[in-house]
Motif scaffolding. Sequence first.
Motif, PDB file in Angstrom:
ATOM      1  N   ASP A   1      -3.553  -1.706  -8.558  1.00  0.00           N
ATOM      2  CA  ASP A   1      -4.990  -1.126  -8.570  1.00  0.00           C
ATOM      3  C   ASP A   1      -4.728   0.242  -8.130  1.00  0.00           C
ATOM      4  O   ASP A   1      -4.476   0.533  -6.908  1.00  0.00           O
TER       5      ASP A   1
ATOM      6  N   LYS B   1      -6.699   2.008  -5.447  1.00  0.00           N
ATOM      7  CA  LYS B   1      -6.475   1.722  -4.189  1.00  0.00           C
ATOM      8  C   LYS B   1      -5.103   1.955  -3.796  1.00  0.00           C
ATOM      9  O   LYS B   1      -4.670   1.561  -2.549  1.00  0.00           O
ATOM     10  N   ASN B   2      -4.427   2.372  -4.630  1.00  0.00           N
ATOM     11  CA  ASN B   2      -2.939   2.798  -4.405  1.00  0.00           C
ATOM     12  C   ASN B   2      -2.103   1.596  -3.669  1.00  0.00           C
ATOM     13  O   ASN B   2      -1.204   1.800  -2.829  1.00  0.00           O
ATOM     14  N   THR B   3      -2.383   0.449  -4.584  1.00  0.00           N
ATOM     15  CA  THR B   3      -1.933  -0.764  -4.083  1.00  0.00           C
ATOM     16  C   THR B   3      -1.272  -1.470  -5.119  1.00  0.00           C
ATOM     17  O   THR B   3      -1.897  -1.548  -6.308  1.00  0.00           O
TER      18      THR B   3
ATOM     19  N   ALA C   1       1.020  -1.418  -0.142  1.00  0.00           N
ATOM     20  CA  ALA C   1      -0.042  -0.173   0.190  1.00  0.00           C
ATOM     21  C   ALA C   1       0.745   1.165  -0.141  1.00  0.00           C
ATOM     22  O   ALA C   1       1.963   1.497   0.865  1.00  0.00           O
TER      23      ALA C   1
END
Length: 119
Positions: free
Chosen positions: A73, A76-78, A23
């Motif tokens: 993603d 989702k900053n992931t 993350a």
Amino acid sequence: QVQLVESGGGLVQAGGSLRLSCAASGRTFSSYIMGWFRQVPGKEREFVGNISRFGVSASVADSVKGRFTISRDNAKNTVYLQMNSLKPDDTAVYYCAARYYRNPSYDSWGQGTQVTVSP
């Protein structure tokens, strides 16, 4: 820079699967090419793979090709590292890293997450 936090590591038997997550926070995530690395104590850090800013292209090292995949993603900053058919040789601390698209090298690193694969 961007702050990175990995999760999802653990102990798994050979042949099993794990999914690591990373993350990101602090800056525009889509400005960064994201990479995964791993390191075993006493050895150099090894490149595992990376993924482009918008996920259009991703590549992995020959040692994990066909078993590991990278995805992201941006909403989702992931970024993810899906690891299948794990082998004891995959045991390492796994790190995610971020490279601003204009920079030549990775400039943000997570703290790492341990992956242990038992025989």
